[in-house]
Design an enzyme around this catalytic site. Structure first.
Site, PDB file in Angstrom:
ATOM      1  N   HIS A  66      20.202 -29.622 -62.374  1.00  0.00           N
ATOM      2  CA  HIS A  66      18.648 -29.742 -63.082  1.00  0.00           C
ATOM      3  C   HIS A  66      19.035 -29.598 -64.428  1.00  0.00           C
ATOM      4  O   HIS A  66      17.817 -30.820 -65.279  1.00  0.00           O
ATOM      5  CB  HIS A  66      18.123 -28.690 -63.131  1.00  0.00           C
ATOM      6  N   HIS A 125      19.427 -33.247 -65.886  1.00  0.00           N
ATOM      7  CA  HIS A 125      17.639 -34.643 -66.025  1.00  0.00           C
ATOM      8  C   HIS A 125      17.274 -34.003 -67.208  1.00  0.00           C
ATOM      9  O   HIS A 125      16.824 -34.679 -68.129  1.00  0.00           O
ATOM     10  CB  HIS A 125      16.959 -34.100 -64.592  1.00  0.00           C
ATOM     11  N   GLU A 140      21.867 -26.086 -60.165  1.00  0.00           N
ATOM     12  CA  GLU A 140      21.681 -25.426 -61.321  1.00  0.00           C
ATOM     13  C   GLU A 140      21.374 -26.587 -62.411  1.00  0.00           C
ATOM     14  O   GLU A 140      20.954 -27.157 -63.377  1.00  0.00           O
ATOM     15  CB  GLU A 140      21.100 -24.550 -61.747  1.00  0.00           C
TER      16      GLU A 140
END
Length: 670
Positions: free
Chosen positions: A465, A468, A462
């Site tokens: 992510h 990102h 996670e």
């Protein structure tokens, strides 16, 4: 009544003022912001001036800002800290939002302005990001049915509104089933359970208001119970409850919802001229078409199934050595796999877990981000939506980059699973704004909190992510962060998992909860060696789910999804002791919304790339090679959806990868 949702947020980094927001603010805030958004859309559509990129495309990008603020707060708390009021509001808001979206995409005047710009795009002098935004805006209109007229346009509106209602109901039914079941344990039922499971069960009992320890349907509690409990009858009871989520009959049963959802999706695809919903959905993904997805999954299925069947034979023999005759059952697999791991690899989760403290694993994730990308994390003392949440300011070179919020513990008000979301995405237009990113997990709560190795991997996943989102560096929020093809979005998250397996990372941050001593090298070696343990099981349960998802959307929608699920599994020769990772009635990835519908395969599609991408660091001689990290950020993490996924990956690696790296990484290569 003053409504903080509608005010300017004069807070640190403009974080939502959670200490002032009450449930009573959501409905009036939503209605006011929705009316404002409608007025902004109408002003764009009815503008008497000729269409320009600024007064149409950029204006659309900026419309609905107040609504986005309200919904960013509402959907954060609705998913991670739900209650009856918020669930009712979610049921109320969902069809209204679907109707609002349909109004935009069926607005002929608005679509006309977009189409005019598209047809004359060569003369507009757009830079690459502007051209990309125009392309995506027009594609969104076309795929939403903007070219439909009359009865077909009206039917599309009805379908989208009903799908929104069904997705909300599916999610809330699943949450109700998960929150509504627990199994009380007597003191004698704790025999054989490691201390960390006992502590987590007692904490869950306290949270449920029970007199003693309980097992809930939180994955971080039920999975270790299935691994360690010698009580076969209790393992069966727990697993059957886990598998029955969404299929218990009554008001929370999701089977009819799944059937109606599939039928409406196919009707939607046919209205748009596609032969199936899978063909429609995959058109914009890297895979492109259902055949490419099936080809990848079947390349992995056969070796995974062979490995799982060989493992099943070994586990069955172990079970029979315990005096239990008959076939290995799904509630036996994890128990005997754990016994096998302890026997063959001398690795015990109960001995490993004291070295995987939640706080130390958070430090490890931050430290890797610092070494790779120069990010620095400092705690923020700000009001958040739950006492379990924590916040950090993220800087680089002394400059603000983002706010990161972590919400790590399971509770009855939180839906299951783990996810990353952005309350605000990165953008430079109409003003510069840093992202506010949240990681939500469901780890068993204890003091101090200890993780399994899978939990630690989830934390890194996670956080990948989150990186990102945090490292995004584009002009428009529509292009930022994780706004990429579904089968590309898992690349940064799955790639970041690799750093958990870097020996020097575990060597520094895997320290004993009581002594502070680092994990012994012997144990560290065993952990890394065991990374692919039971990979046949893990791969089979995942790929089976992905193939069922694909089958649901490839052809005519099944009247009985459960019968179709059984048919697909029978054709695959699904091992009887393994069940799908997500059976249909609890398959929230697919039925809570369109996100992963026809797209659950994307984790594996991305894994093909993440195995190859980490190999770039290995080829450079270091997991922290500065040049490779810089190339990763410049070509992928900072670019969001500003170019096609294939282009971004090829810019980083020079080519697209094959499936071989994935099979090798999973230990399934011939």
């Amino acid at each position: 009544m003053t409504n903080p949702l509608l005010e300017s947020w004069d807070t640190a980094h403009e974080i939502a003022p959670f200490d002032r927001i009450e449930d009573a603010h959501f409905a009036p805030g939503f209605e006011t912001a929705l009316a404002e958004a409608r007025a902004e859309i109408a002003a764009i559509a009815d503008n008497p001036e000729p269409a320009t990129f600024a007064n149409t495309i950029e204006a659309l990008e900026q419309a609905g800002g107040a609504l986005d603020k309200v919904l960013s707060v509402f959907f954060t708390v609705a998913g991670a800290d739900s209650n009856a009021t918020r669930q009712a509001l979610q049921r109320e808001f969902s069809p209204k939002l679907a109707a609002y979206s349909s109004e935009i995409y069926s607005n002929a005047a608005l679509f006309g302005r977009v189409e005019t710009l598209w047809q004359g795009r060569e003369a507009l002098g757009l830079d690459p990001q502007q051209a990309r935004l125009l392309y995506l805006t027009r594609r969104g209109f076309i795929r939403a049915g903007a070219a439909l007229t009359g009865a077909e346009a009206q039917r599309m509106k009805e379908i989208m509104q009903r799908l929104a209602e069904l997705g909300t109901s599916f999610t809330q039914n699943l949450l109700a089933d998960e929150a509504g079941w627990h199994m009380e344990l007597g003191e004698e039922d704790l025999d054989g359970l490691p201390d960390f499971v006992v502590k987590a069960a007692r904490a869950a009992g306290a949270e449920k208001g029970a007199d003693g320890p309980v097992i809930t349907l939180s994955r971080s509690l039920i999975v270790p119970f299935l691994q360690y409990s010698p009580r076969r009858d209790l393992r069966e009871k727990a697993l059957r409850a886990w598998e029955a989520r969404g299929a218990n009959g009554g008001e929370t049963d999701n089977r009819a919802i799944a059937a109606e959802t599939l039928a409406l999706r196919e009707e939607r695809a046919k209205l748009l001229g596609y032969e199936s919903f899978a063909a429609f959905k995959l058109e914009t993904e890297m895979a492109g078409e259902p055949a490419a997805v099936r080809d990848l999954l079947m390349q992995v299925w056969e070796p995974a199934k062979a490995q799982a069947e060989a493992d099943a034979a070994r586990l069955t023999a172990m079970m029979q050595e315990d005096g239990i005759n008959g076939a290995l059952a799904p509630w036996d697999w994890r128990y005997y796999a754990e016994k096998r791991r302890r026997a063959e690899q001398d690795l015990d989760d109960a001995a490993l877990k004291p070295y995987l403290q939640l706080d130390r694993m958070i430090e490890a994730a931050f430290a890797c981000a610092n070494r790779l990308f120069g990010l620095e994390f400092s705690p923020l003392d700000v009001p958040l939506y739950h006492a379990d949440c924590r916040a950090w300011e993220v800087k680089r070179g002394g400059q603000h980059v983002a706010v990161f919020i972590g919400d790590y513990f399971a509770r009855g008000s939180k839906r299951s699973g783990a996810w990353c979301s952005a309350m605000r995405g990165q953008a430079k237009v109409p003003q510069v704004q840093g992202p506010v990113v949240i990681n939500v997990c469901n780890f068993a709560k204890s003091d101090p909190a200890l993780l399994s190795y899978d939990d630690a991997r989830t934390l890194f996943h996670e956080f990948g992510h989150a990186l990102h989102q945090m490292l995004s560096d584009v002009r428009y929020e529509r292009l930022s962060g994780t706004n990429v093809a579904r089968d590309f979005v898992e690349l940064p998250s799955q790639l970041y998992e690799h750093w958990l397996e870097v020996p020097e990372v575990l060597g520094e941050f895997a320290t004993h909860v009581e002594t502070g001593a680092p994990m012994p090298k012997e144990m560290l070696d065993k952990v890394l060696k065991a990374a692919n343990f039971d990979m046949g099981f893990q791969t089979v349960e995942y790929v089976a789910s992905a193939l069922v998802d694909l089958a649901f959307h490839e052809g005519a929608p099944p009247a009985d999804p459960m019968a179709k699920q059984a048919e697909v599994l029978a054709e695959l020769g699904m091992p009887q002791a393994i069940t799908m990772r997500h059976a249909t009635p609890q398959f929230a990835h697919v039925f809570a919304g369109d996100g992963y519908s026809s797209g659950y395969y994307s984790y594996m599609w991305s894994e093909v790339m993440d195995a190859d991408a980490f190999a770039a660091f290995e080829e450079a001689g270091s997991a922290f090679d500065p040049a490779t990290a810089r190339a990763l950020e410049e070509n992928i993490l900072s670019r969001g959806g500003s170019e096609e996924a294939e282009t971004l990956y090829t810019a980083f690696r020079g080519r697209l990868p094959g499936v071989e790296a994935l099979l090798k990484g999973r230990g399934l290569a011939a």
